[in-house]
Design an enzyme around this catalytic site. Sequence first.
Site, PDB file in Angstrom:
ATOM      1  N   LYS A   1      38.253  44.954  32.352  1.00 13.48           N
ATOM      2  CA  LYS A   1      39.176  44.079  33.089  1.00 13.48           C
ATOM      3  C   LYS A   1      38.667  42.651  32.979  1.00 13.48           C
ATOM      4  CE  LYS A   1      36.220  43.203  36.631  1.00 13.48           C
ATOM      5  NZ  LYS A   1      35.601  41.849  36.840  1.00 13.48           N
TER       6      LYS A   1
ATOM      7  N   ASP B   1      34.705  47.389  42.679  1.00 14.16           N
ATOM      8  CA  ASP B   1      35.922  47.259  41.865  1.00 14.16           C
ATOM      9  C   ASP B   1      36.313  48.559  41.161  1.00 14.16           C
ATOM     10  OD1 ASP B   1      33.815  47.271  40.111  1.00 14.16           O
ATOM     11  OD2 ASP B   1      34.428  45.498  38.968  1.00 14.16           O
TER      12      ASP B   1
END
Length: 267
Positions: A8, A132
């Site tokens: 990401k 995350d």
Amino acid sequence: MLAFANAKINLGLYVTEKRPDGYHNLETVFYPVKINDVIEITDAEETTCEIKGIDIPGSAEDNICLKAFELLKKDFDLPAQKITLLKNIPVGAGLGGGSSDAAFLVKLLNDKFELGLSVPQMEDYARELGADCAFFVSNKPVFAEGKGDEFSDVEVDLSDYRILLVKPPVHVSTADAYSGILPHNSGVSLKELIRLPLKDWKSNLNNDFESTVFLKYPEIAAVKDVLYHEGAIFAAMSGSGSSVFAIFENEVRLPELEKNNKVFYNI
């Protein structure tokens, strides 16, 4: 069974306050990109983890994939598995590679052993493994706040653009990134700023870690300067790591940057 765990990038990252538990509250937009690790699980006599590809600091016995397996094994009668991880996502680069590996392993186990876990249940398991991790369960662009594990939908689509990423040969530790960080609240939420036209991101979106990391590692700042010089619409450091991504309108090749850095095109 195989899974391709993707990385990401962070479209903006603001550290808004220090929490009583030692973490920081933040605002960011997580955006999935096409740099992938490969994870395979096969039945075995005992559970092990074998890592290939990029070296990861520490031993395989401490890998987050094993932690993810043991976490689910507490609640489910899982047979022993050999976990093989082919590491391609750069480490210490702010790309969430380890978090992605853990989340994708949770999804792999759910599928292989038909555990019947819902997306929110898998996200809850993932949250126990890292701030995350939960993002990679649904794996779509989200506005994230809190520790980075509270999500809401956001409309961001960069599929018409070319994204590249540059990983300089340095490793930025989380401690390095947070040293000197002064939490602040700008008064305007990133959830609003991300709606601005892409051409306005350069003057409105920031990554708060750049101020401390660029001082210690000027070579990372230099990469960002080159990307803007080459015509990037927007460029920024990803997360608290050492990589810098850039969004271009058209295809680019940057052989000069390839000499001393790892460059990923069309991610």
